[in-house]
Structure formats: structure tokens, C-alpha cells
Design an enzyme around this catalytic site. Structure first.
Site, PDB file in Angstrom:
ATOM      1  N   LYS A 290       4.638  -3.025   3.252  1.00 25.91           N
ATOM      2  CA  LYS A 290       3.891  -1.855   2.800  1.00 25.91           C
ATOM      3  C   LYS A 290       2.985  -2.303   1.664  1.00 25.91           C
ATOM      4  O   LYS A 290       3.081  -3.432   1.196  1.00 25.91           O
ATOM      5  CB  LYS A 290       4.815  -0.725   2.360  1.00 25.91           C
ATOM      6  N   ARG A 291       2.100  -1.432   1.251  1.00 30.58           N
ATOM      7  CA  ARG A 291       1.240  -1.729   0.107  1.00 30.58           C
ATOM      8  C   ARG A 291       2.095  -2.120  -1.096  1.00 30.58           C
ATOM      9  O   ARG A 291       3.139  -1.510  -1.348  1.00 30.58           O
ATOM     10  CB  ARG A 291       0.386  -0.493  -0.202  1.00 30.58           C
TER      11      ARG A 291
ATOM     12  N   HIS B 183      -1.558  13.825  -0.476  1.00 30.18           N
ATOM     13  CA  HIS B 183      -0.700  12.711  -0.066  1.00 30.18           C
ATOM     14  C   HIS B 183      -0.041  11.988  -1.235  1.00 30.18           C
ATOM     15  O   HIS B 183       0.498  10.893  -1.030  1.00 30.18           O
ATOM     16  CB  HIS B 183      -1.515  11.687   0.728  1.00 30.18           C
TER      17      HIS B 183
ATOM     18  N   LYS C 193       8.264   4.552  11.939  1.00 30.14           N
ATOM     19  CA  LYS C 193       8.009   3.542  12.972  1.00 30.14           C
ATOM     20  C   LYS C 193       9.238   2.671  13.183  1.00 30.14           C
ATOM     21  O   LYS C 193       9.597   2.341  14.314  1.00 30.14           O
ATOM     22  CB  LYS C 193       6.804   2.689  12.577  1.00 30.14           C
TER      23      LYS C 193
ATOM     24  N   THR D 243       5.351   6.564   6.411  1.00 28.08           N
ATOM     25  CA  THR D 243       5.346   6.591   7.884  1.00 28.08           C
ATOM     26  C   THR D 243       5.922   5.306   8.458  1.00 28.08           C
ATOM     27  O   THR D 243       6.372   5.291   9.596  1.00 28.08           O
ATOM     28  CB  THR D 243       3.925   6.800   8.429  1.00 28.08           C
TER      29      THR D 243
ATOM     30  N   LYS E 131       6.845   1.606  -5.154  1.00 21.52           N
ATOM     31  CA  LYS E 131       7.511   1.287  -3.891  1.00 21.52           C
ATOM     32  C   LYS E 131       8.650   0.281  -4.089  1.00 21.52           C
ATOM     33  O   LYS E 131       9.442   0.040  -3.186  1.00 21.52           O
ATOM     34  CB  LYS E 131       6.489   0.765  -2.880  1.00 21.52           C
TER      35      LYS E 131
END
Length: 826
Positions: free
Chosen positions: A562-563, A369, A674, A670, A568
């Protein structure tokens, strides 16, 4: 309900399904409330929730037992999903949806003057996961049950989740998440299936009566693994699979002799040390103690799970074991399963090495991942040797045999041998756990097309050269049941009224919505907008209650939840928010489309820079939200304690989904799926599953920007942030506002570490290189937002084109190409 206590001695009786009408449910609910919990209808919502959960659980039991009977039939091939995380969120609403009991339960509660939504909100989010990895595992179990596949999930029953996040003075504050403080009514303890897990000690070589070489692992410190089973209901098919979670317990509760002697602390020391293994999700591994506990957790999960599989296998011939069982390793965390399966086959089952290795490599499959080398599990040999001496011996032997094969394939290639060795040499030798997983598995997959290609061409290139057919891609997906049918019931109802039911199990049917994006379907578009406005209004109320920030539901709602991690690039988004603020002050409020920007996510407790980013977001938000010139045009909020339940309010409301990781760093994502399913439009880099979303919906309905992965790598050796700053006056102004302490007047210099990293030629995330492209893409966002009909069309098309991002599709690919299971029939 799982297997009976004496599974082979007594036939498992079938159970009668209970009545599901509102009167029967109401009677059962009162029975549990009155006689089991000793409460009354007007009691606290938590007790109302418990009574309703027990009422529903007893209606699950008959199908749970029928499912287990089918799983245990001779000749049934089964899969076992090993994951350290399962971010399942709340269960009550999901079971109501899957069992088609929403209406009778609502009627039953209404008849008792109770509100179902209030009862549902009393359920805590299960603290069994952290982020996308755990949520993906939960989606996969949902899909396996819905597709009637015989799959058993194995995980850890953490007493405390990661942490509850509070924001104080703009900073993240971590509180314990004791989610199991109250009763967890969905679980059933199965102490009769407990397993003994060994740590420490030493190994003794020897010979058995037949003269065969043996190894005994002795003088160990043992811990008990006690299983707790949680039902996983399929969508309206009466299948109920099982998630089995392991809790750690001491072999003896405490030392009575020490207790009687007055040494109270030492008398319970062994119990406390044992239970620490499943006390907290993901301990901070910055310290030696944290590393040891993390390794204990990983071995505890895999050893307990594999021993449990062999317990169920019983005395049957091992010749058929690989044909009947397959293990899917969810990321590198459970990769020690390769060595543990070998240990069981060698030491407990007394197979020779070749026979044991043949079985192991025929039933282990590994999912990777991450593209970040530092995120792959690596453990110091000295720690491994002290904690797991027997598995380490097995790893050494696997490595010896494997490197012999490598040398035979590439004679004289010493560098390749060093790169591929399971042991990384150096001042502190390390065990490379991802390498162990690859060598011991018959399948290795990434989770998005680009991710899988970059694994094969980069991180795992040597292994791909050796076994190209072993590598494959399985693009992630999310369950449409929770993330559309349950999270967005009004939109789900509109879709069903328009194209009929059935899309919940076949998401490709959403493609039928495409024609409703065209002219001539204005009534549908109007309802679409009304539903989205209602969702945004509900989210705005949540944001106001949690942060005090007022969002205008009619404004463009931009979301990045998100984290918190540098790759990111929440930082890039903050820079753009400051840019919007600067534009308003320079050019006037009317030059910027009304916008609300929502951030959310947790920073790992030991990740200082991520915590600085949270502080920056909150400081910028405070200045913007208190500025009268900006008011009405731009609002910014950081929603604390982001999790599954909050995401179920967020994703139906978002207009713009922000997915802006540095290209080549996000494995899949993901959250992007969504948001897309619920009609949000993505602004994103060419990275992870963004690429496949872009291909599905088309360039006109996706705001793509920034460097590609290959361009990032090409620029890395000659990255000069100063060039981008000097060429872009707007970027220079943004950095000036940060560096002159405009957003930290009472804390001068607090963000200089961030700006220094942005200006550094060694910034691995190349944030400033993408700033101009991001700002220009956001201008395109504004232009489309001003065209209400065009935006609505793009929103509808994003939902209509999201069919390929169902977890059902992903699981079908796992099954067709890796697991090869036959669906059960009830």
C-alpha cells in the site's frame, strides 16, 4: 465510440457487430499488424499488443455506439463521476474477460505461434492514478457498466504517471513514468469537443440589456482541454460506458513572431505552460509552483467536464437540468465544481443566484475519503485570487449567504461561525474546499461505517448538526471481475465448477462456498490449497526476479502492500519482523513458523519519513536475508514499483493480509477486500472497512488487535511510550537493535529519527502502544498456520463471506440513495 460530431442534426447509425470467432480475430489481427503497424508476427511484443488491442477495440465499437444512443435518449438521467485519478491498470485482459473473448483470442494467437500472456504483459499500466482512490474509481466505472447504468467518468489524461520506483542502496529512487511514450490504442481523441479553460485575468461587473447584474471574466490566460475517450466494457452485457480524459493544450502552438526573431524558448513558453497541467500526476505541492499546478489541475478537470455536460445539454430548458444530471465528486479534489457550476449558470446561462444555487445543490454529491484534516484540500486565498478570481468571488458569496444561515440557526455562536466558514482566517487565509463541497452538495458520504460515523461526530460535526439527513455511508467495494475472475483464474474456475457461474455479477453467491469449508469436502480443500500454492510459486518467481530474494512458497506469506504512510504503520510491521528475527536468535529457528514477508508501495517524493521507512525495510531485509541462522525460517522483501498489475499477482497468493493502520485513521481500505476475496486472512486493527470484514467473517477467522479509535483519542493526551517499552522486554530489544545500528552498521544513526518519533509522547500514530497486541496476534497467526486444515477452512470462509465487498453492491447503494438512475436496455 462517443457521440457523433453533429449529434442533433444527423441520426446516429447503428453499427454491425463484427464476428468474434478465432479465425475472424486472427484475420483482423494480421490486418492491423501488417497494414496498420507495418510489422510481422515475430516483432516486439509491444507491437503485437497494439495490433491485438486495435483488433479488440473495433469489436467494442458497435456496442459503444449503441450504449451512447441509449444515454442520449430524452428523459434519461445520467451521472458524471469526477475524479482526478483512475488507476485502471491494463485494459486488454479486462476487455477479453468482459466480452467473453478469452478463448477465441487465445486460439487465434496460438494459431500464429504467439503467447497471449506475453502479449498482455507488454501493455503498460495506465499512469492515471496513485493508489486506492484511483483504483476505487476504476472499480466503480466497471460496476456502472456491468449494471448498465448511464454513468460517464471524467478524469485527466496525464502524460506521466506518479513515477516509476527503483530501489538503490535500500532507498527509493524516482524515475519518470512516461506511460504514454508509445501509442495508447484504447483511446479516441475527440478534438471537436474541446473546451476553453480560463485562468488569471480579472472580473468586470456590469449590466446586461435588461438591466440585470453581470460579471465578465476578462484578460484571461486560456488553455484548451481536449477530450480522449476510453471504453469501459460491462461484464458480458454489451454495455460500453465512457471514461473521458482531458489533455491540456495551448490555444496557439507557439509564437511565430518570437520564433522568427530567434527567441526560441519564449516562443513555446505558453504551449509548455499549458501542457504542464496534464503532464504529471500529482506534482509535489511542497513548493509554491507545485501548489499552483495542483490547483490548475483541479479547476481544469472540473471546468472542462462541466462545460462538456452543458455542451451535451444544448439549448434545452435548465428547469429540467437537475432532474436529468447528477455529479459525484470523488474526494475533495474536484470540489471546486460547486463554484464552477455556479459560474456557468450565473455568467453563461444568466440565471439569478437563487435559481443557480437551487440547481447546484440539487445535483452535486460529495464523497469524502479521509479522516486526516491535513489531507483536505485548502488553498491560499492569494493563490486563488490570482489564478481563479471569478470562482473566488462566487465562493465568497456562497460563504456570505451560508454564514448568514449559520448565524440565524445559532445566534451568537461566534466560534461555530469561524469553524464553519469556507474561508479559514489567519496570517495566510485559506479556502476550505471540503467545506465548499459539503455546503454545495445534497449528499455527503463516507466510505466505511466507522469512517462515516467519525466524520459526523468529528471532522464534519458542525455540518452534521446543521444537515444530518445530508450525511450517509457507502462502504467501498472492489470489482470481482478483475480482482478474482481475472487475477485468480484457477480459483475462479474452481468456484464456478463448484457453485456454478453467476457469482461474477452477484458476489453474494460466494456464500455457497461455506459448506465446502466443513469436514467431508476434502477434495475441494485439497484443490484450494494446490491453487494457492501455485499462485504463491508464481509470486515467488516475481519477487526473485525483482529483488533477488528467495521466498519459499510453502512458507506463510504475509503481505503489506500500500502507499507508504506513517498512519498505515508499515513501521509496526517492521518492528514485528525485527522481533521475529530476535526470537530466532534467542530461542532457535524452530520456534518460529517459516514466514515470507512482502512489503510494497511508493512514498510521495516530498515525504521524507515515508522514504526513511522504505530504507529501513530494505536494510532490515538485507540483514535478515543474509543471516544463515535465519535462512529458511524468515525472508523479507520490498517489491519495487508496486501497482495494479503487480497486485494482480500478489493478492491471489497472500496468506496473511496486513491492515494495521492506527484506529480512526484509515477511511476504508480496498486492498483488504481484494485479499479477502482471494482467501487471505486479515490481521488488522478495528479500523476502516476492517470492521465490516470482521463482522462478515467472524472473530475466529480474523486476527484483530490493538486500540479502538475511541481508545486512541482517550490516550492521546497522556500517551507515554516509555511505559510500553519498560513493560515489554521484547519491544525494548527491538528498539535496541535499531538504535545500536545493527541494521545500519555502515550508516550509523540513520534511523535515529524514526526511533525518536516512536519514543515521542507526541507520536500521533501510537505505534508502540499496539506493539504487544500485534505481536500476540501474530502468535495466534502462527498457531493457526500450524493447523493446515483450520487455516484452509478460514481461507475458504474469507472468500465465502466476501460478497458484501463487491463494488456492484456499493454502486447499487449510490444509485438507490443518491443517483437514482434507470439501467439502460440494449
Amino acid at each position: 465510440m462517443a457521440e457523433p460530431s453533429r449529434q442533433d442534426a444527423i441520426p446516429m447509425p447503428l453499427m454491425k457487430r463484427l464476428e468474434n470467432d478465432d479465425e475472424a480475430i486472427g484475420r483482423a489481427y494480421r490486418r492491423y499488424l501488417d497494414y496498420y503497424l507495418g510489422r510481422y508476427p515475430g516483432c516486439d511484443a509491444v507491437y503485437q499488443y497494439e495490433a491485438l488491442a486495435y483488433t479488440l477495440r473495433e469489436r467494442i465499437m458497435a456496442d459503444w455506439r449503441r450504449t451512447w444512443i441509449e444515454h442520449k435518449k430524452p428523459g434519461t438521467r445520467r451521472a458524471y463521476y469526477l475524479s482526478l485519478e483512475y488507476l485502471i491498470g491494463r485494459s486488454l485482459g479486462n476487455h477479453l474477460l468482459n466480452m467473453e473473448l478469452e478463448d477465441p483470442v487465445r486460439e487465434a494467437m496460438s494459431g500464429l505461434a504467439l503467447d497471449l500472456e506475453e502479449i498482455e504483459s507488454a501493455e503498460p499500466d495506465a499512469g492515471l492514478g496513485n493508489g486506492g482512490l484511483g483504483r476505487l474509481a476504476a472499480c466503480f466505472l466497471d460496476s456502472c457498466a456491468t449494471m448498465s447504468l448511464p454513468v460517464l467518468g471524467y478524469g485527466m489524461r496525464y502524460e506521466y504517471g506518479m513515477f516509476r520506483q527503483r530501489i538503490e542502496s535500500g532507498c527509493q529512487v524516482e524515475d519518470p513514468d512516461h506511460w504514454l511514450l508509445d501509442v495508447h490504442p484504447w483511446e479516441i481523441e475527440r478534438p471537436e469537443y474541446k473546451q476553453t479553460i480560463r485562468f488569471g485575468g480579472r472580473t468586470e461587473p456590469g449590466r446586461d440589456r435588461k438591466g440585470r447584474f453581470t460579471v465578465h471574466w476578462v484578460d484571461t490566460e486560456d488553455v484548451l482541454a481536449v477530450p480522449y475517450d476510453i471504453p469501459v466494457t460491462g461484464y458480458r452485457n454489451e454495455v460500453v460506458n465512457t471514461l473521458r480524459l482531458w489533455a491540456a493544450s495551448a490555444t496557439d502552438a507557439f509564437n511565430l513572431k518570437e520564433f522568427n526573431a530567434g527567441d526560441y524558448a519564449d516562443s513555446v513558453a505558453a504551449k509548455n505552460q499549458a501542457e504542464n497541467i496534464t503532464m504529471v500526476l500529482y506534482p509535489n505541492d511542497a513548493s509554491e509552483n507545485g501548489k499552483e499546478l495542483r490547483l490548475r489541475q483541479q479547476y481544469f478537470l472540473t471546468s472542462a467536464s462541466l462545460q462538456d455536460v452543458f455542451r451535451q445539454w444544448g439549448e434545452r430548458s435548465l428547469d429540467d437540468f437537475a432532474a436529468a444530471n447528477v455529479f459525484q465528486l470523488n474526494d475533495t479534489h474536484p470540489s471546486i465544481a460547486v463554484a464552477e457550476l455556479m459560474r456557468i449558470l450565473l455568467d453563461d446561462k444568466r440565471l439569478d443566484w437563487d435559481a443557480a444555487w437551487k440547481i447546484t445543490t440539487a445535483c452535486m454529491a460529495y464523497t469524502n475519503h479521509t479522516l486526516l484534516p491535513e489531507a483536505l484540500e485548502r488553498w491560499p486565498v492569494r493563490l486563488f485570487e490570482r489564478l481563479l478570481p471569478r470562482p473566488l468571488e462566487i465562493i465568497y458569496e456562497i460563504n456570505r449567504r451560508f454564514l448568514t444561515e449559520v448565524r440565524s440557526r445559532w445566534p451568537g455562536d461566534v466560534a461555530r461561525v469561524q469553524r464553519m466558514s469556507l474561508i479559514e482566517e489567519g496570517p495566510e487565509p485559506q479556502v476550505r474546499m471540503a467545506w465548499l463541497a459539503i455546503v454545495g452538495s445534497f449528499s455527503v458520504n463516507g466510505v466505511a461505517a466507522l469512517h462515516s460515523r467519525l466524520l459526523a461526530e468529528g471532522l464534519f460535526r458542525d455540518f452534521h448538526d446543521m444537515w444530518p439527513s445530508r450525511f450517509n455511508n457507502k462502504t467501498n467495494g472492489v470489482t470481482p471481475r478483475r480482482w478474482l475472475a481475472l487475477a485468480n483464474p484457477d480459483l475462479a474456475r474452481l468456484i464456478s465448477e463448484t457453485i456454478g457461474d453467476g457469482w461474477q455479477r452477484d458476489l453474494s453467491r460466494l456464500a455457497e462456498l461455506k459448506r465446502y469449508s466443513q469436514p467431508g469436502h476434502e477434495a475441494f480443500k485439497s484443490r484450494w490449497r494446490d491453487i494457492r500454492l501455485a499462485n504463491k510459486t508464481r509470486l515467488a518467481e516475481l519477487v526473485r526476479e525483482a529483488t533477488g530474494v528467495v521466498f519459499d512458497p510453502r512458507a506463510l506469506l504475509e503481505v503489506q502492500v500500500k502507499r507508504i504512510h506513517e498512519y498505515k504503520r508499515q513501521l509496526l510491521n517492521v518492528l514485528h519482523v525485527i522481533h521475529l528475527y530476535d526470537r530466532i536468535h534467542r530461542d532457535g529457528p524452530d520456534t518460529v513458523a517459516p514466514r515470507a514477508v512482502l512489503f510494497g508501495g511508493k512514498a510521495a517524493p516530498g515525504y521524507a519519513r515515508a522514504k526513511e521507512i522504505i530504507k529501513l525495510i530494505n536494510n532490515v531485509a538485507a540483514v535478515i536475508n543474509e543471516d544463515p541462522l535465519v535462512n529458511g525460517r524468515l525472508a523479507v522483501a520490498f517489491l519495487p514499483d508496486y501497482g495494479v498489475s503487480k497486485m494482480m499477482r500478489i493478492c491471489p497468493a497472500a496468506d496473511l493480509s496486513v491492515q494495521i493502520s492506527t484506529a480512526g485513521k484509515e477511511a476504508s481500505g480496498t486492498g483488504n477486500m481484494k485479499f479477502m476475496i482471494n482467501g487471505a486472512i486479515t490481521i488488522g486493527t478495528y479500523d476502516g472497512a476492517n470492521i465490516e470484514i470482521l463482522e462478515a467473517v467472524g472473530e475466529a477467522h480474523f486476527f484483530r488487535f490493538g486500540l479502538h479509535a475511541e481508545e486512541v483519542e482517550a490516550m492521546r493526551s497522556d500517551y507515554r511510550p516509555r511505559d510500553f517499552i519498560e513493560a515489554d522486554a521484547e519491544l525494548a530489544r527491538v528498539l535496541h537493535l535499531l538504535e545500536c545500528d545493527h541494521f545500519s552498521a555502515s550508516e550509523p544513526g540513520i534511523f535515529h529519527g524514526i526511533t525518536d518519533s516512536l519514543r515521542s509522547a507526541h507520536d500521533p500514530w501510537m505505534t508502540l502502544a499496539d506493539f504487544r497486541a500485534y505481536a500476540d496476534a501474530q502468535r495466534r497467526v502462527e498457531a493457526l498456520w500450524h493447523d493446515r486444515d483450520a487455516w484452509t477452512r478460514s481461507s475458504i470462509l474469507n472468500t465465502a463471506c466476501s460478497g458484501g465487498f463487491s463494488a456492484d453492491r456499493t454502486i447499487a447503494e449510490y444509485n438507490d440513495e443518491i443517483w437514482r438512475l434507470e439501467p439502460i436496455e440494449l
